[in-house]
Structures are given as structure tokens and as C-alpha cells.
Design a protein around this motif. Structure first.
Motif, PDB file in Angstrom:
ATOM      1  N   GLY A  43       0.811  -1.214   0.000  1.00 36.52           N
ATOM      2  CA  GLY A  43       0.000   0.000   0.000  1.00 36.52           C
ATOM      3  C   GLY A  43       0.842   1.260   0.000  1.00 36.52           C
ATOM      4  N   TRP A  44       0.157   2.381   0.190  1.00 31.83           N
ATOM      5  CA  TRP A  44       0.818   3.686   0.244  1.00 31.83           C
ATOM      6  C   TRP A  44       1.477   3.862   1.602  1.00 31.83           C
ATOM      7  CZ3 TRP A  44       1.580   6.369  -3.972  1.00 31.83           C
ATOM      8  CH2 TRP A  44       0.680   6.263  -5.034  1.00 31.83           C
ATOM      9  N   HIS A  45       2.773   4.142   1.614  1.00 28.44           N
ATOM     10  CA  HIS A  45       3.498   4.444   2.843  1.00 28.44           C
ATOM     11  C   HIS A  45       3.623   5.958   2.916  1.00 28.44           C
ATOM     12  CE1 HIS A  45       5.242   0.414   4.026  1.00 28.44           C
ATOM     13  NE2 HIS A  45       4.466   0.177   2.971  1.00 28.44           N
ATOM     14  N   ILE A  46       3.079   6.524   3.989  1.00 23.30           N
ATOM     15  CA  ILE A  46       3.089   7.976   4.171  1.00 23.30           C
ATOM     16  C   ILE A  46       3.756   8.269   5.499  1.00 23.30           C
ATOM     17  CG2 ILE A  46       1.671  10.062   4.371  1.00 23.30           C
ATOM     18  CD1 ILE A  46      -0.463   8.472   2.710  1.00 23.30           C
ATOM     19  N   ASP A  47       4.846   9.024   5.434  1.00 25.95           N
ATOM     20  CA  ASP A  47       5.630   9.324   6.625  1.00 25.95           C
ATOM     21  C   ASP A  47       5.757  10.827   6.807  1.00 25.95           C
ATOM     22  OD1 ASP A  47       6.464   6.578   7.333  1.00 25.95           O
ATOM     23  OD2 ASP A  47       7.442   6.661   5.377  1.00 25.95           O
ATOM     24  N   TYR A  48       5.474  11.271   8.007  1.00 25.61           N
ATOM     25  CA  TYR A  48       5.661  12.665   8.394  1.00 25.61           C
ATOM     26  C   TYR A  48       6.942  12.732   9.217  1.00 25.61           C
ATOM     27  CZ  TYR A  48       0.860  13.775   7.032  1.00 25.61           C
ATOM     28  OH  TYR A  48      -0.299  13.970   6.329  1.00 25.61           O
ATOM     29  N   GLU A  49       7.931  13.469   8.730  1.00 25.42           N
ATOM     30  CA  GLU A  49       9.210  13.617   9.421  1.00 25.42           C
ATOM     31  C   GLU A  49       9.403  15.085   9.791  1.00 25.42           C
ATOM     32  OE1 GLU A  49      11.002  11.109  10.272  1.00 25.42           O
ATOM     33  OE2 GLU A  49      10.122   9.540   9.019  1.00 25.42           O
ATOM     34  N   LEU A  50       9.980  15.317  10.958  1.00 24.34           N
ATOM     35  CA  LEU A  50      10.237  16.683  11.389  1.00 24.34           C
ATOM     36  C   LEU A  50      11.174  17.387  10.414  1.00 24.34           C
ATOM     37  CD1 LEU A  50      10.654  16.122  15.210  1.00 24.34           C
ATOM     38  CD2 LEU A  50       8.867  17.475  14.105  1.00 24.34           C
ATOM     39  N   HIS A  61       3.205   7.841  10.996  1.00 21.08           N
ATOM     40  CA  HIS A  61       3.583   6.986   9.870  1.00 21.08           C
ATOM     41  C   HIS A  61       2.385   6.100   9.549  1.00 21.08           C
ATOM     42  CE1 HIS A  61       7.755   8.200  10.508  1.00 21.08           C
ATOM     43  NE2 HIS A  61       7.483   8.077  11.796  1.00 21.08           N
ATOM     44  N   TYR A  62       2.075   5.993   8.267  1.00 19.70           N
ATOM     45  CA  TYR A  62       0.883   5.255   7.829  1.00 19.70           C
ATOM     46  C   TYR A  62       1.194   4.286   6.712  1.00 19.70           C
ATOM     47  CZ  TYR A  62      -1.687   8.955  10.197  1.00 19.70           C
ATOM     48  OH  TYR A  62      -2.168   9.825  11.138  1.00 19.70           O
ATOM     49  N   VAL A  63       0.383   3.228   6.645  1.00 20.25           N
ATOM     50  CA  VAL A  63       0.255   2.402   5.449  1.00 20.25           C
ATOM     51  C   VAL A  63      -1.231   2.433   5.106  1.00 20.25           C
ATOM     52  CG1 VAL A  63       0.505   0.135   4.395  1.00 20.25           C
ATOM     53  CG2 VAL A  63       2.207   0.927   6.043  1.00 20.25           C
ATOM     54  N   ILE A  64      -1.535   2.916   3.903  1.00 18.89           N
ATOM     55  CA  ILE A  64      -2.913   3.033   3.420  1.00 18.89           C
ATOM     56  C   ILE A  64      -3.104   2.007   2.305  1.00 18.89           C
ATOM     57  CG2 ILE A  64      -4.645   4.566   2.370  1.00 18.89           C
ATOM     58  CD1 ILE A  64      -3.693   5.661   5.047  1.00 18.89           C
ATOM     59  N   ASP A  65      -4.127   1.167   2.437  1.00 16.53           N
ATOM     60  CA  ASP A  65      -4.417   0.175   1.400  1.00 16.53           C
ATOM     61  C   ASP A  65      -4.711   0.893   0.083  1.00 16.53           C
ATOM     62  OD1 ASP A  65      -6.390  -1.578  -0.236  1.00 16.53           O
ATOM     63  OD2 ASP A  65      -5.528  -2.967   1.218  1.00 16.53           O
ATOM     64  N   ALA A  66      -3.996   0.532  -0.975  1.00 15.47           N
ATOM     65  CA  ALA A  66      -4.117   1.214  -2.264  1.00 15.47           C
ATOM     66  C   ALA A  66      -5.381   0.842  -3.018  1.00 15.47           C
ATOM     67  CB  ALA A  66      -2.893   0.916  -3.135  1.00 15.47           C
ATOM     68  N   GLU A  67      -6.091  -0.170  -2.555  1.00 16.54           N
ATOM     69  CA  GLU A  67      -7.342  -0.577  -3.208  1.00 16.54           C
ATOM     70  C   GLU A  67      -8.575  -0.066  -2.466  1.00 16.54           C
ATOM     71  OE1 GLU A  67      -7.410  -2.023  -6.269  1.00 16.54           O
ATOM     72  OE2 GLU A  67      -5.267  -1.627  -6.130  1.00 16.54           O
ATOM     73  N   SER A  68      -8.530  -0.076  -1.132  1.00 20.33           N
ATOM     74  CA  SER A  68      -9.709   0.297  -0.351  1.00 20.33           C
ATOM     75  C   SER A  68      -9.609   1.682   0.297  1.00 20.33           C
ATOM     76  CB  SER A  68      -9.953  -0.740   0.754  1.00 20.33           C
ATOM     77  OG  SER A  68      -8.935  -0.654   1.750  1.00 20.33           O
ATOM     78  N   GLY A  69      -8.386   2.187   0.497  1.00 21.50           N
ATOM     79  CA  GLY A  69      -8.204   3.450   1.198  1.00 21.50           C
ATOM     80  C   GLY A  69      -8.206   3.307   2.705  1.00 21.50           C
ATOM     81  N   GLU A  70      -8.278   2.086   3.195  1.00 19.04           N
ATOM     82  CA  GLU A  70      -8.291   1.832   4.638  1.00 19.04           C
ATOM     83  C   GLU A  70      -6.893   2.030   5.220  1.00 19.04           C
ATOM     84  OE1 GLU A  70      -8.885  -2.005   7.590  1.00 19.04           O
ATOM     85  OE2 GLU A  70      -9.735  -2.059   5.588  1.00 19.04           O
ATOM     86  N   ILE A  71      -6.828   2.597   6.423  1.00 16.38           N
ATOM     87  CA  ILE A  71      -5.558   2.683   7.131  1.00 16.38           C
ATOM     88  C   ILE A  71      -5.279   1.293   7.699  1.00 16.38           C
ATOM     89  CG2 ILE A  71      -4.320   3.676   9.104  1.00 16.38           C
ATOM     90  CD1 ILE A  71      -6.074   6.193   8.784  1.00 16.38           C
ATOM     91  N   VAL A  72      -4.260   0.624   7.175  1.00 19.30           N
ATOM     92  CA  VAL A  72      -3.958  -0.728   7.646  1.00 19.30           C
ATOM     93  C   VAL A  72      -2.907  -0.725   8.742  1.00 19.30           C
ATOM     94  CG1 VAL A  72      -4.695  -1.894   5.543  1.00 19.30           C
ATOM     95  CG2 VAL A  72      -2.346  -1.154   5.739  1.00 19.30           C
ATOM     96  N   HIS A  73      -2.164   0.375   8.857  1.00 13.00           N
ATOM     97  CA  HIS A  73      -1.181   0.501   9.941  1.00 13.00           C
ATOM     98  C   HIS A  73      -0.920   1.982  10.172  1.00 13.00           C
ATOM     99  CE1 HIS A  73       2.230  -0.437  12.498  1.00 13.00           C
ATOM    100  NE2 HIS A  73       2.903   0.495  11.857  1.00 13.00           N
ATOM    101  N   LYS A  74      -0.798   2.336  11.448  1.00 13.17           N
ATOM    102  CA  LYS A  74      -0.380   3.701  11.785  1.00 13.17           C
ATOM    103  C   LYS A  74       0.426   3.663  13.057  1.00 13.17           C
ATOM    104  CE  LYS A  74      -4.705   5.115  14.015  1.00 13.17           C
ATOM    105  NZ  LYS A  74      -5.787   6.088  13.960  1.00 13.17           N
ATOM    106  N   LYS A  75       1.388   4.561  13.130  1.00 18.81           N
ATOM    107  CA  LYS A  75       2.255   4.672  14.306  1.00 18.81           C
ATOM    108  C   LYS A  75       2.496   6.143  14.554  1.00 18.81           C
ATOM    109  CE  LYS A  75       7.026   4.009  15.311  1.00 18.81           C
ATOM    110  NZ  LYS A  75       8.274   3.409  14.861  1.00 18.81           N
TER     111      LYS A  75
END
Length: 78
Positions: A43-50, A61-75
Motif C-alpha cells: 500500500g501507500w506508505h506515508i511518513d511525516y518527518e520533522l 507513519h501510515y500504510v494506506i491500502d491502495a485498493e480500499s483506502g483503509e488505514i492498515v497501519h499507523k504509528k
């Protein structure tokens, strides 16, 4: 001929919007973060860095499913 990767159902700008909505609810002001977005197999890996390397902590930090748009992981790193 090499196989071309399939286009995700969820484009990068929509994935970023999903992550941003969640991040704003947790962090409020995201102006101090640099955003990186990469499409990986899971999926989409989205990272916010200072932006400021002298600050401690980090952003979400996120992983967003590229088919459904669901957040599958966040930290959250604070």
C-alpha cells in the motif's frame, strides 16, 4: 516485455488526504513536518518527518491500502 504495475484504485492524493485527516486529529498542526509518500506492495506508505533535525520526536507513519483506502497501519511518534 516487462509487466507494468497495476494502477492503484486509490491515487496518492487521496491516500495523503486520508492520512492527513487522521494526523491532524492527533497532531493538529502539521506545518513542521515533511511528508514522504511511496507506493509499496502493501500500500501507500506515508511518513511525516520533522523538518527541524534539532527537534526530538517525530510524526505519524501510515500504510494506506491502495485498493480500499483503509488505514492498515499507523504509528505515532511524539
Amino acid at each position: 516485455m516487462a509487466d507494468e504495475p497495476n494502477q492503484p484504485r486509490i491515487p496518492s492524493d487521496r491516500a495523503l488526504g486520508i492520512a492527513r485527516a487522521d494526523a491532524e486529529s492527533a497532531y493538529r498542526n502539521l506545518s513542521g513536518y515533511r511528508i514522504a509518500i511511496v507506493l509499496e506492495k502493501d500500500g501507500w506508505h506515508i511518513d511525516y518527518e520533522l523538518k527541524d533535525p534539532n527537534l526530538q520526536g517525530g510524526g505519524p507513519h501510515y500504510v494506506i491500502d491502495a485498493e480500499s483506502g483503509e488505514i492498515v497501519h499507523k504509528k505515532y511518534s511524539q
